[in-house]
Design a protein around this motif. Structure first.
Motif, mmCIF file in Angstrom:
data_model
loop_
_atom_site.group_PDB
_atom_site.id
_atom_site.type_symbol
_atom_site.label_atom_id
_atom_site.label_comp_id
_atom_site.label_asym_id
_atom_site.label_seq_id
_atom_site.Cartn_x
_atom_site.Cartn_y
_atom_site.Cartn_z
ATOM 1 N N UNK A 373 0.828 -1.199 0.000
ATOM 2 C CA UNK A 373 0.000 0.000 0.000
ATOM 3 C C UNK A 373 0.866 1.254 0.000
ATOM 4 N N UNK A 374 1.844 1.297 0.886
ATOM 5 C CA UNK A 374 2.710 2.475 0.967
ATOM 6 C C UNK A 374 3.456 2.673 -0.346
ATOM 7 N N UNK A 375 3.952 1.585 -0.948
ATOM 8 C CA UNK A 375 4.631 1.711 -2.244
ATOM 9 C C UNK A 375 3.686 2.238 -3.316
ATOM 10 N N UNK A 376 2.434 1.811 -3.265
ATOM 11 C CA UNK A 376 1.446 2.277 -4.246
ATOM 12 C C UNK A 376 1.141 3.756 -4.052
ATOM 13 N N UNK A 377 1.014 4.187 -2.793
ATOM 14 C CA UNK A 377 0.784 5.609 -2.520
ATOM 15 C C UNK A 377 1.972 6.442 -2.986
ATOM 16 N N UNK A 378 3.180 5.953 -2.744
ATOM 17 C CA UNK A 378 4.372 6.661 -3.204
ATOM 18 C C UNK A 378 4.402 6.742 -4.731
ATOM 19 N N UNK A 379 4.041 5.650 -5.389
ATOM 20 C CA UNK A 379 3.988 5.670 -6.850
ATOM 21 C C UNK A 379 2.944 6.667 -7.339
ATOM 22 N N UNK A 380 1.800 6.725 -6.646
ATOM 23 C CA UNK A 380 0.732 7.643 -7.033
ATOM 24 C C UNK A 380 1.219 9.085 -6.979
ATOM 25 N N UNK A 381 2.066 9.378 -5.980
ATOM 26 C CA UNK A 381 2.550 10.749 -5.815
ATOM 27 C C UNK A 381 3.976 10.906 -6.327
ATOM 28 N N UNK A 382 4.373 9.977 -7.200
ATOM 29 C CA UNK A 382 5.678 10.028 -7.874
ATOM 30 C C UNK A 382 6.837 10.058 -6.882
ATOM 31 N N UNK A 383 6.709 9.268 -5.818
ATOM 32 C CA UNK A 383 7.799 9.077 -4.887
ATOM 33 C C UNK A 383 7.962 10.130 -3.819
ATOM 34 N N UNK A 384 7.102 11.126 -3.805
ATOM 35 C CA UNK A 384 7.233 12.189 -2.803
ATOM 36 C C UNK A 384 5.871 12.486 -2.197
ATOM 37 N N UNK A 385 5.782 12.421 -0.862
ATOM 38 C CA UNK A 385 4.524 12.667 -0.176
ATOM 39 C C UNK A 385 4.486 14.087 0.350
ATOM 40 N N UNK A 386 3.392 14.776 0.101
ATOM 41 C CA UNK A 386 3.241 16.140 0.609
ATOM 42 C C UNK A 386 2.792 16.145 2.065
ATOM 43 N N UNK A 387 2.353 14.996 2.581
ATOM 44 C CA UNK A 387 1.917 14.887 3.963
ATOM 45 C C UNK A 387 2.269 13.493 4.458
ATOM 46 N N UNK A 388 2.444 13.366 5.776
ATOM 47 C CA UNK A 388 2.693 12.049 6.351
ATOM 48 C C UNK A 388 1.497 11.138 6.087
ATOM 49 N N UNK A 389 1.789 9.852 5.856
ATOM 50 C CA UNK A 389 0.741 8.853 5.613
ATOM 51 C C UNK A 389 0.972 7.670 6.544
ATOM 52 N N UNK A 390 0.005 7.427 7.423
ATOM 53 C CA UNK A 390 0.131 6.377 8.424
ATOM 54 C C UNK A 390 -1.117 5.513 8.420
ATOM 55 N N UNK A 391 -0.911 4.196 8.561
ATOM 56 C CA UNK A 391 -2.029 3.255 8.608
ATOM 57 C C UNK A 391 -1.806 2.279 9.752
ATOM 58 N N UNK A 392 -2.862 2.020 10.521
ATOM 59 C CA UNK A 392 -2.910 0.932 11.492
ATOM 60 C C UNK A 392 -4.000 -0.030 11.032
ATOM 61 N N UNK A 393 -3.640 -1.272 10.799
ATOM 62 C CA UNK A 393 -4.602 -2.292 10.400
ATOM 63 C C UNK A 393 -4.713 -3.308 11.525
ATOM 64 N N UNK A 394 -5.925 -3.512 12.022
ATOM 65 C CA UNK A 394 -6.171 -4.427 13.138
ATOM 66 C C UNK A 394 -7.184 -5.465 12.694
ATOM 67 N N UNK A 395 -6.829 -6.732 12.815
ATOM 68 C CA UNK A 395 -7.762 -7.813 12.494
ATOM 69 C C UNK A 395 -8.101 -8.571 13.764
ATOM 70 N N UNK A 396 -9.394 -8.682 14.045
ATOM 71 C CA UNK A 396 -9.842 -9.449 15.211
ATOM 72 C C UNK A 396 -10.069 -10.896 14.759
ATOM 73 N N UNK A 397 -9.276 -11.801 15.328
ATOM 74 C CA UNK A 397 -9.231 -13.175 14.835
ATOM 75 C C UNK A 397 -9.970 -14.158 15.733
ATOM 76 N N UNK A 398 -10.718 -13.672 16.734
ATOM 77 C CA UNK A 398 -11.372 -14.577 17.674
ATOM 78 C C UNK A 398 -12.310 -15.518 16.951
ATOM 79 N N UNK A 399 -12.504 -16.704 17.535
ATOM 80 C CA UNK A 399 -13.401 -17.679 16.934
ATOM 81 C C UNK A 399 -14.841 -17.217 17.055
ATOM 82 N N UNK A 400 -15.665 -17.716 16.190
ATOM 83 C CA UNK A 400 -17.064 -17.258 16.133
ATOM 84 C C UNK A 400 -17.843 -17.615 17.376
ATOM 85 N N UNK A 401 -17.338 -18.569 18.202
ATOM 86 C CA UNK A 401 -18.064 -18.894 19.426
ATOM 87 C C UNK A 401 -17.617 -18.079 20.612
#
Length: 403
Positions: A373-401
């Motif tokens: 994702x970060x590489x794609x965003x950098x490619x979109x902006x031609x390798x230079x970001x005008x603002x910081x870009x941060x992502x937190x991805x959280x997956x809840x893996x608990x069983x359905x019961x």
């Protein structure tokens, strides 16, 4: 092999590890071990100092995206290759007779730190288990040594780092954590010039504590603002404060330092990893998104408060949401969706969500999804970001019961 390497490690430095690993791995029939760590932006694998290939040439950094060693890093699984230089190898089938190189990922828990390559006499489950155990120990040894020297920090950098980035990277936790209930992965760019973005997480018992901040500006003061936000959040979190109280404390701390001339937006959240209940305080930040079975199912915009540092005195609402097993929660800063290409086209929330969903459908692990994702965003902006870009991805893996 493992016991002798562990004993020899006690009086060794980071630079000693390649020699020690080769010495002790050789006793178990594993030849010419190569140790690489990932650079800060996870674009290259960089060899630990002093290593040479079979021809005696110094090892050089290699691409994560175009090499067999990089394939082991990207897929987080062992890969066999014909024995050649690390930049010219081709993938070999797993089973078979004759020597070949086996690449295995180096993991700190589930955080990818690099790869180990060794030449094995043949390929079978016994050899694979032996090399995997060696890689697990090497990972622990690298992690135990990296904080006592500048060598590791120098290795993983490809250019000088701004002062604010130097401070923030030393405060933030690793990029990935997981157990049997939850997976957390983070990414941040521009890695060397980050000004005011920051993330934090900690698992305390059954509760995952999350925070993401976006401080005003892109200078050293922005980095200081984010540092105050993170430090204050941790202080009150560790003293038992809930997300509302901690966000109010951050509001006051930034205002005390900058007399309401600086501020930070952010989200502080708690996820109960037993039940999937999420509570959060949003202080002027883009709302989180929930993904479920390949679809966005909720934008958590029901709770909202003012940015921290302005001391506006307005109440902050507490948000609540029940996650389902397998749900993915996305927290992000506006630099992700507002990245613009030269024609002014925004990367956008829809493209961001679609990218994560497509990688999930492809079976790509969360850390690799964010790296791409970060590489794609950098490619979109031609390798230079005008603002910081941060992502937190959280997956809840608990069983359905889970109840």
């Amino acid at each position: 092999m493992l016991g002798d390497l562990l004993r020899a490690n006690h009086l060794a430095s980071l630079e000693d590890l390649p020699f020690l690993v080769n010495e002790h791995a050789g006793r178990a029939g594993l030849a010419h071990a190569m140790l690489y760590v990932a650079d800060l932006q996870q674009q290259f694998l960089v060899p630990l100092p002093g290593q040479r290939d079979e021809a005696g040439n110094p090892l050089e950094r290699i691409s994560i995206d175009t090499t067999v060693a990089g394939l082991a890093f990207r897929g987080v699984e062992p890969v066999h290759a014909r024995t050649a230089t690390p930049t010219g190898e081709t993938v070999e089938p797993f089973a078979g007779e004759g020597p070949r190189r086996l690449w295995v990922p180096l993991l700190d828990g589930t955080d990818r730190i690099g790869v180990l390559g060794v030449i094995v006499p043949h390929a079978d489950e016994t050899v694979l288990a032996r090399v995997s155990r060696l890689a697990a120990l090497v990972s622990l040894l690298v992690e135990s040594k990296r904080g006592f020297s500048d060598v590791y920090a120098q290795l993983v950098r490809t250019r000088p780092m701004a002062l604010s980035a130097e401070v923030l990277w030393n405060l933030m936790p690793g990029a990935t954590f997981s157990n049997d209930r939850v997976v957390v992965s983070a990414a941040l760019e521009p890695a060397y010039e980050v000004g005011g973005d920051a993330y934090d997480f900690a698992l305390n018992g059954d509760v995952l504590r999350l925070a993401i901040f976006d401080a005003m500006g892109h200078d050293t003061s922005a980095g200081l603002t984010a540092t105050i936000a993170m430090g204050c959040c941790r202080k009150y979190r560790r003293e038992g404060a809930d997300v509302l109280a901690a966000s109010d404390a951050v509001d006051e701390a930034i205002a005390d330092q900058f007399a309401t001339t600086r501020f930070a937006t952010g989200i502080l959240a708690d996820l109960d990893t037993r039940t999937g209940w999420l509570i959060w305080a949003n202080r002027g930040h883009p709302p989180p998104v929930v993904l479920r079975r390949g679809q966005p199912v909720a934008t958590l915009d029901g709770a909202f408060g003012t940015p921290m540092g302005l001391q506006l005195g307005l109440p902050t609402e507490l948000g609540r949401y029940q996650l389902e097993p397998g749900d993915r929660l996305l927290l992000y800063t506006d630099g992700v969706i507002e990245a613009q290409d030269p024609q002014g086209e925004l990367f956008g929330l829809e493209r961001f969500i679609d990218f994560v969903i497509r990688r999930e459908a492809d079976g790509v692990p969360a850390p690799e999804t964010l790296r791409r994702l970060i590489n794609t965003i950098l490619d979109h902006q031609r390798g230079w970001l005008q603002d910081d870009a941060t992502v937190l991805l959280v997956e809840w893996c608990a069983h359905s019961n889970t109840s």
